[in-house]
Write a protein that holds these residues in place. Structure first.
Motif, PDB file in Angstrom:
ATOM      1  N   GLU A   7      -3.469  15.423  29.907  1.00 18.23           N
ATOM      2  CA  GLU A   7      -2.603  15.274  29.032  1.00 18.23           C
ATOM      3  C   GLU A   7      -1.908  16.351  28.637  1.00 18.23           C
ATOM      4  OE1 GLU A   7      -1.832  13.932  24.257  1.00 18.23           O
ATOM      5  OE2 GLU A   7      -3.542  12.905  25.472  1.00 18.23           O
ATOM      6  N   HIS A  11       2.344  17.564  29.265  1.00 18.33           N
ATOM      7  CA  HIS A  11       3.206  18.130  28.074  1.00 18.33           C
ATOM      8  C   HIS A  11       3.438  19.405  28.480  1.00 18.33           C
ATOM      9  CE1 HIS A  11       2.884  15.208  25.156  1.00 18.33           C
ATOM     10  NE2 HIS A  11       1.551  14.986  25.034  1.00 18.33           N
ATOM     11  N   TYR A  69      12.315  16.061  21.448  1.00 15.74           N
ATOM     12  CA  TYR A  69      10.956  16.355  22.232  1.00 15.74           C
ATOM     13  C   TYR A  69      10.490  17.442  21.357  1.00 15.74           C
ATOM     14  CZ  TYR A  69      12.484  14.239  26.386  1.00 15.74           C
ATOM     15  OH  TYR A  69      12.733  13.227  27.369  1.00 15.74           O
ATOM     16  N   HIS A  72       9.290  15.832  18.223  1.00 18.42           N
ATOM     17  CA  HIS A  72       8.394  14.577  18.582  1.00 18.42           C
ATOM     18  C   HIS A  72       9.055  13.075  18.128  1.00 18.42           C
ATOM     19  CE1 HIS A  72       5.535  17.824  19.352  1.00 18.42           C
ATOM     20  NE2 HIS A  72       5.726  18.167  18.292  1.00 18.42           N
ATOM     21  N   GLU A  75       7.861  10.033  20.256  1.00 19.62           N
ATOM     22  CA  GLU A  75       6.689   9.456  19.886  1.00 19.62           C
ATOM     23  C   GLU A  75       6.654   8.491  18.695  1.00 19.62           C
ATOM     24  OE1 GLU A  75       4.169  12.565  19.442  1.00 19.62           O
ATOM     25  OE2 GLU A  75       4.116  13.001  21.663  1.00 19.62           O
ATOM     26  N   GLU A  76       7.946   8.464  17.884  1.00 21.45           N
ATOM     27  CA  GLU A  76       8.042   7.568  16.604  1.00 21.45           C
ATOM     28  C   GLU A  76       8.386   6.327  16.877  1.00 21.45           C
ATOM     29  OE1 GLU A  76       6.946   8.483  13.814  1.00 21.45           O
ATOM     30  OE2 GLU A  76       6.646  10.657  14.459  1.00 21.45           O
ATOM     31  N   ARG A  81      13.423   6.569  15.026  1.00 24.09           N
ATOM     32  CA  ARG A  81      14.328   7.133  16.054  1.00 24.09           C
ATOM     33  C   ARG A  81      15.784   6.978  15.728  1.00 24.09           C
ATOM     34  NH1 ARG A  81      10.725   5.887  20.925  1.00 24.09           N
ATOM     35  NH2 ARG A  81      12.014   4.273  21.081  1.00 24.09           N
TER      36      ARG A  81
END
Length: 118
Positions: A7, A11, A69, A72, A75-76, A81
């Protein structure tokens, strides 16, 4: 390799990809700002020069990538978003529109009184 290290690698690749995109957009802005092609700078489109519109679009692209990015947002939840990104884009476009309208008005009013240095 563990799942955590895989992971982390993905990233790292993503960060470098976003860094490359932001660098490329910034280089385009700097080159256009230095060169200022007459075809983009001295013509008028939608009340301003096409060069200003290009700068505005490139700035919105950079703001999108930074928010998406590095803050973050990817990821929401979808609703969060949308509320953040759409509100930001609307406010940036609204501010830019008002600044261009007011700047054009000031230029029209003050043009007979002031010699503008181009």
């Amino acid at each position: 390799m563990t799942a955590h290290s895989q992971e982390h690698t993905s990233h790292t690749k993503l960060i470098w990809k976003v860094f490359g995109i932001l660098s490329f957009v910034t280089i385009i802005e700097v080159v256009l700002g230095i060169i200022k092609p007459d075809s983009l700078h001295l013509t008028t489109f939608l009340g301003t020069s096409p060069l200003n519109i290009i700068f505005l679009v490139l700035t919105i692209v950079k703001a999108y990538y930074i928010t998406w990015y590095f803050m973050h947002m990817v990821e929401e939840k979808k609703s969060l978003r949308r509320s953040v990104v759409w509100t930001s884009v609307f406010l940036i476009l609204y501010l830019a529109t008002l600044l261009l309208i007011e700047g054009s008005y000031l230029n029209d009013v003050l043009a007979p009184l002031v010699k503008w240095n181009y």
